[in-house]
Design an enzyme around this catalytic site. Sequence first.
Site, PDB file in Angstrom:
ATOM      1  N   HIS A 103      -1.268  -2.498 -20.412  1.00  0.00           N
ATOM      2  CA  HIS A 103      -2.160  -2.751 -19.270  1.00  0.00           C
ATOM      3  C   HIS A 103      -3.574  -2.581 -19.807  1.00  0.00           C
ATOM      4  CE1 HIS A 103      -3.185  -2.693 -14.857  1.00  0.00           C
ATOM      5  NE2 HIS A 103      -4.322  -2.379 -15.445  1.00  0.00           N
ATOM      6  N   LYS A 139       5.648   0.679 -22.356  1.00  0.00           N
ATOM      7  CA  LYS A 139       4.541   0.229 -21.537  1.00  0.00           C
ATOM      8  C   LYS A 139       3.400   1.230 -21.616  1.00  0.00           C
ATOM      9  CE  LYS A 139       2.156  -1.766 -18.347  1.00  0.00           C
ATOM     10  NZ  LYS A 139       2.171  -2.936 -17.510  1.00  0.00           N
ATOM     11  N   ASP A 181       4.224 -10.171 -12.665  1.00  0.00           N
ATOM     12  CA  ASP A 181       3.627  -8.942 -12.127  1.00  0.00           C
ATOM     13  C   ASP A 181       3.855  -8.863 -10.619  1.00  0.00           C
ATOM     14  OD1 ASP A 181       2.378  -6.502 -12.102  1.00  0.00           O
ATOM     15  OD2 ASP A 181       0.348  -7.301 -12.247  1.00  0.00           O
ATOM     16  N   ARG A 215      10.652  -1.679  -8.321  1.00  0.00           N
ATOM     17  CA  ARG A 215      10.679  -0.422  -7.547  1.00  0.00           C
ATOM     18  C   ARG A 215      12.093   0.188  -7.556  1.00  0.00           C
ATOM     19  NH1 ARG A 215       5.344  -1.023  -8.137  1.00  0.00           N
ATOM     20  NH2 ARG A 215       4.327  -2.239  -6.550  1.00  0.00           N
ATOM     21  N   HIS A 217       7.833  -5.740 -11.298  1.00  0.00           N
ATOM     22  CA  HIS A 217       8.025  -4.446 -10.631  1.00  0.00           C
ATOM     23  C   HIS A 217       9.147  -4.599  -9.602  1.00  0.00           C
ATOM     24  CE1 HIS A 217       4.239  -2.758 -12.216  1.00  0.00           C
ATOM     25  NE2 HIS A 217       3.833  -4.015 -12.159  1.00  0.00           N
ATOM     26  N   HIS A 238      -0.718  -9.412 -18.163  1.00  0.00           N
ATOM     27  CA  HIS A 238      -1.510 -10.004 -17.077  1.00  0.00           C
ATOM     28  C   HIS A 238      -2.967 -10.196 -17.479  1.00  0.00           C
ATOM     29  CE1 HIS A 238      -2.026  -5.739 -16.548  1.00  0.00           C
ATOM     30  NE2 HIS A 238      -0.978  -5.568 -15.773  1.00  0.00           N
ATOM     31  N   HIS A 287       7.257  -9.553 -16.891  1.00  0.00           N
ATOM     32  CA  HIS A 287       6.542  -8.401 -16.306  1.00  0.00           C
ATOM     33  C   HIS A 287       6.859  -8.368 -14.817  1.00  0.00           C
ATOM     34  CE1 HIS A 287       2.653  -5.869 -15.927  1.00  0.00           C
ATOM     35  NE2 HIS A 287       3.272  -5.836 -14.751  1.00  0.00           N
TER      36      HIS A 287
HETATM   37  C1  NCD Z   1       1.173  -2.964  -9.995  1.00  0.00           C
HETATM   38  C2  NCD Z   1       2.031  -2.075  -9.084  1.00  0.00           C
HETATM   39  O1  NCD Z   1       1.845  -2.118  -7.854  1.00  0.00           O
HETATM   40  O2  NCD Z   1       2.909  -1.375  -9.592  1.00  0.00           O
HETATM   41  N1  NCD Z   1       0.063  -3.460  -9.243  1.00  0.00           N
HETATM   42  C3  NCD Z   1      -0.687  -4.564  -9.532  1.00  0.00           C
HETATM   43  O3  NCD Z   1      -1.677  -4.795  -8.841  1.00  0.00           O
HETATM   44  N2  NCD Z   1      -0.355  -5.365 -10.500  1.00  0.00           N
HETATM   45  C4  NCD Z   1       0.774  -2.202 -11.205  1.00  0.00           C
HETATM   46  C5  NCD Z   1       0.163  -3.051 -12.297  1.00  0.00           C
HETATM   47  O4  NCD Z   1       0.847  -3.815 -12.956  1.00  0.00           O
HETATM   48  O5  NCD Z   1      -1.055  -2.936 -12.516  1.00  0.00           O
HETATM   49 ZN    ZN Z   2       2.377  -4.829 -13.249  1.00  0.00          ZN
END
Ligand code: NCD
Ligand code: ZN
Length: 347
Positions: free
Chosen positions: A137, A100, A248, A18, A16, A175, A14
């Site tokens: 989520h 997702k 995450d 961007r 991110h 998470h 998991h």
């Molecule tokens: C994530 C994000 O910033 O994209 N933020 C987070 O607090 N984990 C989104 C998510 O996974 O909830």
């Molecule tokens: Zn996330």
Amino acid sequence: MTSILTIPKPDDWHLHLRDGAMLEGVIEYSAKDFGRAIIMPNLVPPIVTGDQAKAYNDRILAALPKGSSFEPLMTLYLTETTNPDDVEQAAKSGLVKALKLYPAGATTNSESGVRNFDNALPVLERMAKIGVPLCVHGEVTTADVDIFDREAVFIETVLDPLRKRVPGLRVVMEHVTTKDGVDYVKAHDKDLGATITTHHLIINRNHILVGGIKPHYYCLPVAKRESHRLALRDAVTSGDARFFLGTDSAPHPTDLKENACGCAGCFTSINTMPLLAHVFEEDGKLENLEKFASQNGSTFYGLPINSETLTLIKGHEAMKFPNEIQTGAGPVTVFDPGFDINWRVEA
Ligand code: NCD
Ligand code: ZN
């Protein structure tokens, strides 16, 4: 004492990354310590079709350091209008590994998420048929539910009924932050796995709120009370095959976190493996780090364990991580566990 631990290269189930300048600024840290990662699709606009996933995959590969073998595993953002045929095609081509589910309004960039699950049933049924997992989520978003209860209420009122409605649907509870989540996973052997983040093994809600508000510990789902953190620690250090690492890691520019309406997300891809070595060693379960970080997720997704390895070394001196990394999208603050870490990844 110096300790050395060599494990198959971990994966991050998991992550991110961007896009654009932020992607270019953060990807090297995942590429260094991880073989593969499940890439979250919550861009603006989100990645909803196979074609968009292909284009995003190309941008990620182009941003990788030269010679890197890091493999992004793509996901699609489930909407109420997702086309089951497009999902099937993207999955069968090998490009897309999961969908997702963001309940609308649950977290960063989740406005296109699902409001009425009836509308998503055709695609969920197709996913069950072809074996594509749904990464969830797991938080309800209604204003009457306290933010600290949102995961437990989601499990009872949304997740469990959904799993009964779509038998055979493979689900990753993402998470997980509560004992309720851990207990639900442990009680259901079939078609269910869970990711747990690095930071939720280290902080509880006091870290965010005691002695002044600490925006860099704010993420979603929000960290819960200490008894929940201890349940997460037990779940991961036990080596139970249903739990695997999903950092995450969610970079936001520092000024958008240190803000009157601060963004949710902790940036951990740079120091996750040393932090996890510390956590597992502290619990006397260093031998199970390999299962949590390198094996259990591959098994769930039916992928081979990485043949490359990663070596962690514990030295006499505390490891120095930067407070911030610099990216073209601005500085990003690195997650600070609040204690010394003597482990480092071998260069
Ligand atoms: C994530 C994000 O910033 O994209 N933020 C987070 O607090 N984990 C989104 C998510 O996974 O909830
Ligand atoms: Zn996330």
